[in-house]
Design a protein around this motif. Structure first.
Motif, PDB file in Angstrom:
ATOM      1  N   GLY A 153      -0.289   4.694  -7.800  1.00 63.73           N
ATOM      2  CA  GLY A 153      -0.562   3.458  -8.459  1.00 63.73           C
ATOM      3  C   GLY A 153      -2.303   3.418  -8.814  1.00 63.73           C
ATOM      4  O   GLY A 153      -2.999   4.017  -7.760  1.00 63.73           O
ATOM      5  N   THR A 154      -2.576   2.862  -9.826  1.00 64.33           N
ATOM      6  CA  THR A 154      -4.074   2.846 -10.146  1.00 64.33           C
ATOM      7  C   THR A 154      -4.692   1.455 -10.280  1.00 64.33           C
ATOM      8  O   THR A 154      -5.871   1.175  -9.936  1.00 64.33           O
ATOM      9  CB  THR A 154      -4.245   3.781 -11.713  1.00 64.33           C
ATOM     10  OG1 THR A 154      -3.636   3.175 -12.580  1.00 64.33           O
ATOM     11  CG2 THR A 154      -3.790   5.058 -11.464  1.00 64.33           C
TER      12      THR A 154
ATOM     13  N   LEU B 217       0.948  -1.326  -0.121  1.00 66.16           N
ATOM     14  CA  LEU B 217       0.118  -0.010   0.071  1.00 66.16           C
ATOM     15  C   LEU B 217       0.995   1.175   0.035  1.00 66.16           C
ATOM     16  O   LEU B 217       0.500   2.207  -0.532  1.00 66.16           O
ATOM     17  CB  LEU B 217      -0.842  -0.086   1.085  1.00 66.16           C
ATOM     18  CG  LEU B 217      -1.830  -1.128   1.213  1.00 66.16           C
ATOM     19  CD1 LEU B 217      -2.883  -1.005   2.378  1.00 66.16           C
ATOM     20  CD2 LEU B 217      -2.445  -1.387   0.262  1.00 66.16           C
ATOM     21  N   THR B 218       2.154   1.331   0.679  1.00 65.67           N
ATOM     22  CA  THR B 218       3.015   2.209   0.429  1.00 65.67           C
ATOM     23  C   THR B 218       3.300   2.731  -0.805  1.00 65.67           C
ATOM     24  O   THR B 218       3.390   3.726  -1.142  1.00 65.67           O
ATOM     25  CB  THR B 218       4.174   2.063   1.354  1.00 65.67           C
ATOM     26  OG1 THR B 218       3.721   1.826   2.958  1.00 65.67           O
ATOM     27  CG2 THR B 218       5.147   3.336   1.485  1.00 65.67           C
ATOM     28  N   LEU B 219       3.851   1.647  -1.639  1.00 64.77           N
ATOM     29  CA  LEU B 219       4.118   1.619  -3.026  1.00 64.77           C
ATOM     30  C   LEU B 219       3.023   2.306  -3.850  1.00 64.77           C
ATOM     31  O   LEU B 219       3.259   3.102  -4.738  1.00 64.77           O
ATOM     32  CB  LEU B 219       4.425   0.327  -3.509  1.00 64.77           C
ATOM     33  CG  LEU B 219       6.001  -0.193  -3.231  1.00 64.77           C
ATOM     34  CD1 LEU B 219       6.174  -1.337  -3.905  1.00 64.77           C
ATOM     35  CD2 LEU B 219       6.813   0.885  -3.828  1.00 64.77           C
ATOM     36  N   LEU B 220       1.679   2.068  -3.521  1.00 62.79           N
ATOM     37  CA  LEU B 220       0.547   2.523  -4.308  1.00 62.79           C
ATOM     38  C   LEU B 220       0.423   3.770  -3.937  1.00 62.79           C
ATOM     39  O   LEU B 220       0.375   4.776  -4.920  1.00 62.79           O
ATOM     40  CB  LEU B 220      -0.687   1.675  -3.827  1.00 62.79           C
ATOM     41  CG  LEU B 220      -0.991   0.370  -4.697  1.00 62.79           C
ATOM     42  CD1 LEU B 220      -2.084  -0.239  -3.979  1.00 62.79           C
ATOM     43  CD2 LEU B 220      -1.718   1.177  -5.936  1.00 62.79           C
TER      44      LEU B 220
ATOM     45  N   CYS C  96      -3.538  -7.033   5.147  1.00 65.57           N
ATOM     46  CA  CYS C  96      -3.272  -5.712   5.323  1.00 65.57           C
ATOM     47  C   CYS C  96      -4.068  -5.049   6.298  1.00 65.57           C
ATOM     48  O   CYS C  96      -3.635  -4.252   7.235  1.00 65.57           O
ATOM     49  CB  CYS C  96      -3.423  -4.775   4.005  1.00 65.57           C
ATOM     50  SG  CYS C  96      -2.369  -5.285   2.582  1.00 65.57           S
ATOM     51  N   ALA C  97      -5.302  -5.499   6.473  1.00 63.94           N
ATOM     52  CA  ALA C  97      -6.287  -4.658   7.482  1.00 63.94           C
ATOM     53  C   ALA C  97      -5.820  -5.363   8.709  1.00 63.94           C
ATOM     54  O   ALA C  97      -5.740  -4.488   9.714  1.00 63.94           O
ATOM     55  CB  ALA C  97      -7.694  -5.296   7.161  1.00 63.94           C
ATOM     56  N   ARG C  98      -5.409  -6.617   8.946  1.00 62.42           N
ATOM     57  CA  ARG C  98      -5.017  -7.070  10.330  1.00 62.42           C
ATOM     58  C   ARG C  98      -3.705  -6.630  10.678  1.00 62.42           C
ATOM     59  O   ARG C  98      -3.228  -6.256  11.883  1.00 62.42           O
ATOM     60  CB  ARG C  98      -4.602  -8.685  10.134  1.00 62.42           C
ATOM     61  CG  ARG C  98      -6.409  -9.439  10.086  1.00 62.42           C
ATOM     62  CD  ARG C  98      -6.079 -10.841  10.477  1.00 62.42           C
ATOM     63  NE  ARG C  98      -5.607 -11.528   9.303  1.00 62.42           N
ATOM     64  CZ  ARG C  98      -4.370 -12.047   9.146  1.00 62.42           C
ATOM     65  NH1 ARG C  98      -3.498 -11.851  10.036  1.00 62.42           N
ATOM     66  NH2 ARG C  98      -3.888 -12.734   8.059  1.00 62.42           N
ATOM     67  N   ARG C  99      -2.764  -6.171   9.619  1.00 63.95           N
ATOM     68  CA  ARG C  99      -1.400  -5.379  10.208  1.00 63.95           C
ATOM     69  C   ARG C  99      -1.646  -4.066  10.351  1.00 63.95           C
ATOM     70  O   ARG C  99      -0.552  -3.484  10.697  1.00 63.95           O
ATOM     71  CB  ARG C  99      -0.402  -5.909   9.090  1.00 63.95           C
ATOM     72  CG  ARG C  99      -0.289  -7.359   8.982  1.00 63.95           C
ATOM     73  CD  ARG C  99       0.814  -8.062   9.968  1.00 63.95           C
ATOM     74  NE  ARG C  99       1.240  -9.406   9.737  1.00 63.95           N
ATOM     75  CZ  ARG C  99       1.993  -9.835   8.923  1.00 63.95           C
ATOM     76  NH1 ARG C  99       2.839  -8.945   8.430  1.00 63.95           N
ATOM     77  NH2 ARG C  99       2.335 -11.090   8.842  1.00 63.95           N
ATOM     78  N   LEU C 100      -2.513  -3.326   9.927  1.00 62.09           N
ATOM     79  CA  LEU C 100      -2.656  -2.047  10.146  1.00 62.09           C
ATOM     80  C   LEU C 100      -2.478  -1.557  11.501  1.00 62.09           C
ATOM     81  O   LEU C 100      -2.996  -2.013  12.556  1.00 62.09           O
ATOM     82  CB  LEU C 100      -4.012  -1.506   9.816  1.00 62.09           C
ATOM     83  CG  LEU C 100      -4.395  -0.007   9.836  1.00 62.09           C
ATOM     84  CD1 LEU C 100      -3.368   0.803   8.716  1.00 62.09           C
ATOM     85  CD2 LEU C 100      -5.958   0.263   9.402  1.00 62.09           C
ATOM     86  N   ARG C 101      -1.426  -0.654  11.576  1.00 63.82           N
ATOM     87  CA  ARG C 101      -1.213   0.294  12.797  1.00 63.82           C
ATOM     88  C   ARG C 101      -1.391   1.535  13.008  1.00 63.82           C
ATOM     89  O   ARG C 101      -1.479   2.320  12.080  1.00 63.82           O
ATOM     90  CB  ARG C 101       0.524  -0.208  12.861  1.00 63.82           C
ATOM     91  CG  ARG C 101       0.898  -1.732  13.348  1.00 63.82           C
ATOM     92  CD  ARG C 101       0.304  -2.290  14.531  1.00 63.82           C
ATOM     93  NE  ARG C 101       0.728  -3.915  14.595  1.00 63.82           N
ATOM     94  CZ  ARG C 101      -0.018  -4.854  14.060  1.00 63.82           C
ATOM     95  NH1 ARG C 101      -1.259  -4.573  13.221  1.00 63.82           N
ATOM     96  NH2 ARG C 101       0.281  -6.134  14.204  1.00 63.82           N
ATOM     97  N   SER C 102      -1.405   1.945  14.125  1.00 59.66           N
ATOM     98  CA  SER C 102      -1.557   3.466  14.571  1.00 59.66           C
ATOM     99  C   SER C 102      -0.616   4.147  13.699  1.00 59.66           C
ATOM    100  O   SER C 102       0.508   3.841  13.995  1.00 59.66           O
ATOM    101  CB  SER C 102      -1.954   3.737  16.114  1.00 59.66           C
ATOM    102  OG  SER C 102      -0.428   3.184  16.598  1.00 59.66           O
ATOM    103  N   GLY C 103      -0.909   5.246  13.140  1.00 57.27           N
ATOM    104  CA  GLY C 103      -0.065   5.997  12.328  1.00 57.27           C
ATOM    105  C   GLY C 103       0.390   5.521  11.085  1.00 57.27           C
ATOM    106  O   GLY C 103       0.728   6.526   9.940  1.00 57.27           O
TER     107      GLY C 103
END
Length: 591
Positions: A273-274, A265-268, A286-293
């Protein structure tokens, strides 16, 4: 001392865009090489390590073609490439296109501790495809040497050894439209992988349908992918498709994604990215690894096509992803369900763009007893199951739902999904028996079950995975979905299948469980067995396993067929587990 800076390839391209209207992959690369776009490789921290413009790739591919020719290969010979996410794979793959050879992407080793099984699998694949040359990245050279030790290969080695071969100019004759473009091995979710033969005209037909009808590719698009190159979605969708439409791509390795999924997602965000695709488990992690910030550093507003494929679409996973990343600009209308398989190059159907996820809620009891997808009542407490609309077939392709005898079925009748069109494979390599089993009179039996409505195709599961109990068809996905809602169990960590016919408990559920307390594990088993008996009317043996115990295919999907085979052959020991010393008293077993 001068510091060397490298920059990614451009998104904007002065070259007029052509949408895969070429006769061969070599012709497509010849055109793309006239522009300024290309492939970009990033490490696990998202740092650009190797930009590769199509112009430079073409020159490297020609050099690779010269090297292969000097080895004495004959036209149509197979060149096996362990498909790491690297520029060398591109060079050799396209080099084969220019010299009339057939590249065979092979899987990388994705996990530690399975040296012997990976080498055995690699050796079987090398023998199956009749490889004459085999190349591996440096870190996998030892695996290749072991796997190919008894084979008569003209060359077997790492990237450095290959690049040292003589690259003097040699007369080349690129692959023709009626010749094989590549051999694509299936991921192995239904048995030992088979080599799918895809010729140049076939893959170009699929690419045209994908970029024009499916994705609506336009100038200014940019792709971002972590999908492995040995998987059809990674190879066709994000190696060949962008090149054939002259788009730039940003790559992150599959292993790097597994360790740091937010880098995708950082690369996107960073490169605007489209277009990006993932199986449901990719969105889930991705949803499970989401962290504050994390959200503060992301801008996903440019992401217009968020494709979903490779496994059944789970709406709860996608809804959670959309909810998590809406503050970063993600629009749930970008979700694009699609259906496809390697035997049809890649894609069969796409949902409409900018529609998002469209589902139907189906009366589950009626479906199980009558194999008919009747819409559930808006009111009432009937059991329901949901299926996602995967849209209409690509132009020039047909989808027909058939019964076991091959007769076409009416709308909403659930049956075998069959496909016909210019993207369908010519067959399985050196396997006429299996080819005849799935390919007759131009119609491909996909092995999947589904139904059609005026709105499109709905996939309900795999035919061979269906659980038949007491005259009813029970979808294993329904049982697995139920288990995923319990504490200690994650969606995607469960497989359900039919046990031996003489087993009084006709259904088995294997659950990767993270609970350590013995009493809580015992309660989970009892809760699941009671709920399954209540909701589905069947007895079920629930077996709790440690994380990462269940077998997966080379593309990362859980393999029901392999899990079932191992369980029925020898229970826990065949799954690589110790004796059930910790099993609680009661229904089921726990590790």
């Amino acid at each position: 001392m001068t510091e060397l800076y490298i920059t990614k390839t451009s998104t904007r391209n002065p070259l007029p865009q052509r949408l895969a209207d070429f006769t061969t992959l070599a012709e497509a690369l010849d055109y793309a090489a006239q522009g300024v776009t290309g492939y970009n490789f990033h490490d696990g921290r998202g740092r650009l390590t190797a930009p590769l413009r199509y112009a430079e790739l073409r020159q490297r591919a020609l050099a690779a073609a010269y090297r292969l020719c000097r080895l004495g290969l004959k036209r149509g010979d197979k060149v096996a490439i362990i498909a790491d996410t690297s520029p060398l794979f591109m060079e050799i793959f396209y080099g084969c296109q220019y010299a009339g050879f057939v590249p065979v992407p092979l899987p990388i080793n994705m996990s530690l501790g399975n040296h012997a099984s990976y080498v055995e699998r690699l050796a079987r694949l090398l023998r199956s495809c009749e490889a004459r040359v085999a190349v591996a990245p440096a870190e996998m050279q030892s695996f290749l040497a072991e796997a190919g030790s008894e084979l008569d290969l003209l060359f077997s080695g790492g990237d450095e050894a290959f690049l040292r071969l003589d690259a003097n100019v040699h007369a080349l004759e690129p692959s023709r439209p009626d010749e094989l473009a590549y051999l694509q091995y299936t991921s192995g979710s239904t048995g030992f992988p088979r080599g799918v033969m895809i010729d140049q005209a076939t893959v170009m037909a699929n690419l045209r349908g994908i970029v024009t009808h499916g994705l609506g590719v336009r100038p200014g698009d940019r792709c971002v992918s972590w999908l492995p190159f040995y998987h059809d979605m990674g190879l066709v969708g994000f190696v060949l498709g962008p090149m054939a439409s002259q788009l730039s791509v940003d790559y992150l390795g599959a292993r790097e994604f597994a360790m740091r999924p937010m880098q995708w997602l950082t690369l996107l965000s960073r490169n605007r990215g489209t277009i990006a695709f993932a199986p449901p488990f990719g969105y889930d992690i991705c949803a499970r690894r989401l962290r504050s910030g994390d959200l503060e550093r992301l801008d996903l507003s440019s992401w217009r096509v968020a494709g979903i494929g490779a496994e059944p679409v789970r709406t709860d996973v996608l809804e959670r992803f959309a909810e998590c990343f809406a503050p970063a600009g993600f629009d749930s209308r970008a979700f694009l369900p699609c259906y496809g398989l390697a035997e049809c190059s890649l894609a069969v159907s796409f949902a409409p763009l900018r529609q998002g996820i469209a589902i139907e809620r189906i009366d589950r009891a009626h479906l199980e007893h009558h194999a008919h997808a009747r819409l559930a009542s808006a009111c009432g407490d009937m059991a329901v199951t949901s299926f996602v609309n995967c849209g209409h077939a690509l132009p020039g392709h047909e989808i027909v739902i058939r019964d076991q005898q091959g007769n076409p079925l009416p709308e909403r009748a659930v049956g075998r999904v069959t496909v016909r069109g210019p993207s369908v494979m010519s067959g399985y390599f050196q396997n006429p028996e299996k080819t005849h089993r799935v390919l007759r009179n131009g119609w491909l039996d996909t092995g999947d079950l589904g139904y059609l409505t005026p709105d499109g195709l709905f996939i309900t599961g795999r035919h061979r995975d269906l659980i038949f109990v007491n005259g009813r068809n029970i979808w294993p996905e329904d049982l697995e979905h139920l288990a995923g809602h319990y504490h200690g169990v994650r969606h995607g960590d469960v497989v359900a299948f039919t046990a031996a016919a003489d087993d009084e408990e006709a259904v088995v559920m294997l659950v990767q469980c993270r609970l350590s307390d013995a009493q809580r594990r015992h309660e989970l088993i009892n809760e699941l067995t009671s709920r399954i008996r209540s909701d589905f009317g069947v007895a079920c043996r629930v077996v709790l396993l440690p994380p990462r115990s269940l077998p997966r295919t080379s593309s990362g999907k859980l393999s029901r067929s392999e899990a079932s085979k191992r369980y029925l052959q020898g229970g826990r020991e065949s799954l690589g587990l110790a004796s059930p010393a910790e099993s609680p008293v009661g229904t089921g077993a726990a590790s």
